[in-house]
Design an enzyme around this catalytic site. Sequence first.
Site, PDB file in Angstrom:
ATOM      1  N   LYS A   1      45.758  34.985  56.503  1.00 22.11           N
ATOM      2  CA  LYS A   1      45.377  34.372  55.220  1.00 22.11           C
ATOM      3  C   LYS A   1      46.413  33.298  54.897  1.00 22.11           C
ATOM      4  O   LYS A   1      47.328  33.522  54.103  1.00 22.11           O
ATOM      5  CB  LYS A   1      45.477  35.476  54.159  1.00 22.11           C
ATOM      6  CG  LYS A   1      44.280  35.639  53.257  1.00 22.11           C
ATOM      7  CD  LYS A   1      44.676  36.535  52.095  1.00 22.11           C
ATOM      8  CE  LYS A   1      43.932  37.827  52.048  1.00 22.11           C
ATOM      9  NZ  LYS A   1      44.353  38.670  50.903  1.00 22.11           N
TER      10      LYS A   1
ATOM     11  N   ASP B   1      49.644  37.922  55.257  1.00 19.84           N
ATOM     12  CA  ASP B   1      49.307  37.436  53.918  1.00 19.84           C
ATOM     13  C   ASP B   1      50.473  36.584  53.416  1.00 19.84           C
ATOM     14  O   ASP B   1      50.616  35.438  53.836  1.00 19.84           O
ATOM     15  CB  ASP B   1      49.026  38.678  53.057  1.00 19.84           C
ATOM     16  CG  ASP B   1      48.437  38.355  51.692  1.00 19.84           C
ATOM     17  OD1 ASP B   1      47.722  37.365  51.574  1.00 19.84           O
ATOM     18  OD2 ASP B   1      48.691  39.125  50.740  1.00 19.84           O
ATOM     19  N   SER B   2      51.323  37.108  52.552  1.00 18.87           N
ATOM     20  CA  SER B   2      52.490  36.334  52.112  1.00 18.87           C
ATOM     21  C   SER B   2      53.456  36.109  53.277  1.00 18.87           C
ATOM     22  O   SER B   2      54.193  35.133  53.309  1.00 18.87           O
ATOM     23  CB  SER B   2      53.224  37.070  50.986  1.00 18.87           C
ATOM     24  OG  SER B   2      53.845  38.229  51.487  1.00 18.87           O
ATOM     25  N   GLY B   3      53.439  37.054  54.242  1.00 20.14           N
ATOM     26  CA  GLY B   3      54.351  36.966  55.381  1.00 20.14           C
ATOM     27  C   GLY B   3      55.653  37.715  55.144  1.00 20.14           C
ATOM     28  O   GLY B   3      56.484  37.821  56.042  1.00 20.14           O
TER      29      GLY B   3
ATOM     30  N   GLY C   1      47.678  50.165  57.755  1.00 20.99           N
ATOM     31  CA  GLY C   1      46.566  49.220  57.895  1.00 20.99           C
ATOM     32  C   GLY C   1      46.236  48.816  59.323  1.00 20.99           C
ATOM     33  O   GLY C   1      45.081  48.620  59.672  1.00 20.99           O
TER      34      GLY C   1
ATOM     35  N   PHE D   1      40.304  39.280  48.670  1.00 17.98           N
ATOM     36  CA  PHE D   1      40.841  40.605  48.972  1.00 17.98           C
ATOM     37  C   PHE D   1      39.915  41.316  49.961  1.00 17.98           C
ATOM     38  O   PHE D   1      38.737  41.516  49.715  1.00 17.98           O
ATOM     39  CB  PHE D   1      41.067  41.462  47.731  1.00 17.98           C
ATOM     40  CG  PHE D   1      41.971  42.613  48.052  1.00 17.98           C
ATOM     41  CD1 PHE D   1      43.341  42.435  48.125  1.00 17.98           C
ATOM     42  CD2 PHE D   1      41.440  43.868  48.357  1.00 17.98           C
ATOM     43  CE1 PHE D   1      44.185  43.483  48.487  1.00 17.98           C
ATOM     44  CE2 PHE D   1      42.278  44.922  48.723  1.00 17.98           C
ATOM     45  CZ  PHE D   1      43.652  44.727  48.780  1.00 17.98           C
TER      46      PHE D   1
ATOM     47  N   ASP E   1      47.669  44.150  60.843  1.00 19.37           N
ATOM     48  CA  ASP E   1      46.295  44.010  60.354  1.00 19.37           C
ATOM     49  C   ASP E   1      46.071  42.633  59.746  1.00 19.37           C
ATOM     50  O   ASP E   1      45.104  41.945  60.047  1.00 19.37           O
ATOM     51  CB  ASP E   1      45.952  45.115  59.333  1.00 19.37           C
ATOM     52  CG  ASP E   1      47.015  45.268  58.248  1.00 19.37           C
ATOM     53  OD1 ASP E   1      48.030  44.544  58.255  1.00 19.37           O
ATOM     54  OD2 ASP E   1      46.820  46.139  57.374  1.00 19.37           O
TER      55      ASP E   1
ATOM     56  N   THR F   1      56.265  40.918  54.817  1.00 18.01           N
ATOM     57  CA  THR F   1      56.420  42.126  55.629  1.00 18.01           C
ATOM     58  C   THR F   1      56.817  41.759  57.056  1.00 18.01           C
ATOM     59  O   THR F   1      57.819  42.256  57.579  1.00 18.01           O
ATOM     60  CB  THR F   1      55.095  42.929  55.665  1.00 18.01           C
ATOM     61  OG1 THR F   1      54.604  43.041  54.335  1.00 18.01           O
ATOM     62  CG2 THR F   1      55.304  44.311  56.260  1.00 18.01           C
TER      63      THR F   1
END
Length: 178
Positions: free
Chosen positions: A131, A103-105, A44, A152, A100, A107
């Site tokens: 996000k 999100d949840s964090g 990404g 999304f 990129d 990764t």
Amino acid sequence: MKEKISVYISEEDTRKKIKELGKKITEDYKNVEGKLLLVSILKGAVVFMTDLMREIDLPLSIDFMIVSSYGSGTVSRGNVKIIKDLDINISDYNILIVEDILDSGYTLSKIIEMLKTRNPKSLKLCSFLNKPDRRVANVELDYCGFVIPDEFIVGYGLDYDEKYRNLPYVGILHFEEE
Ligand code: IMP
Ligand code: MG
């Protein structure tokens, strides 16, 4: 269901933001001792990485990691597995992770934890999109392009089912009855 995309951040605004980020990173790192390594997470972040690196007016190297969050679809899972690791020893480097989207964090927090054990000179994070509504793991960004709502997103490197990475803008994906 039919996939429909509405433009959320235009190509022009995307370009402007990358220039701003590149300038700021150049300022921040120009007097920092040690080498600079941009680490990007495939796939990404590859579009953001290649644009951002050309806006940083400093000597730098790049490297890539591939990680997989178990599970498929639009929800990231807590298990992050390294598929491809960095090629070099990072103890001489200031690392800037280029992502990129945060999100949840899950990764990024996993990658940070792993890279910290290798004692880089410094470690900072840059994500094109953020996000915050979906954050589970605590991750602080040093550089952020845009804060976005819980939608999304596709385009500018981001995919749905491997599609739409090549869109030059950031779009919101909607599903409509056919
Ligand atoms: P995390 O939830 O922060 O671990 O995000 C993991 C990865 O999921 C990101 O690096 C993206 O590749 C992907 N992802 C998260 N949100 C979106 C989205 O809105 N569109 C496309 N990919 C996403
Ligand atoms: Mg990613």
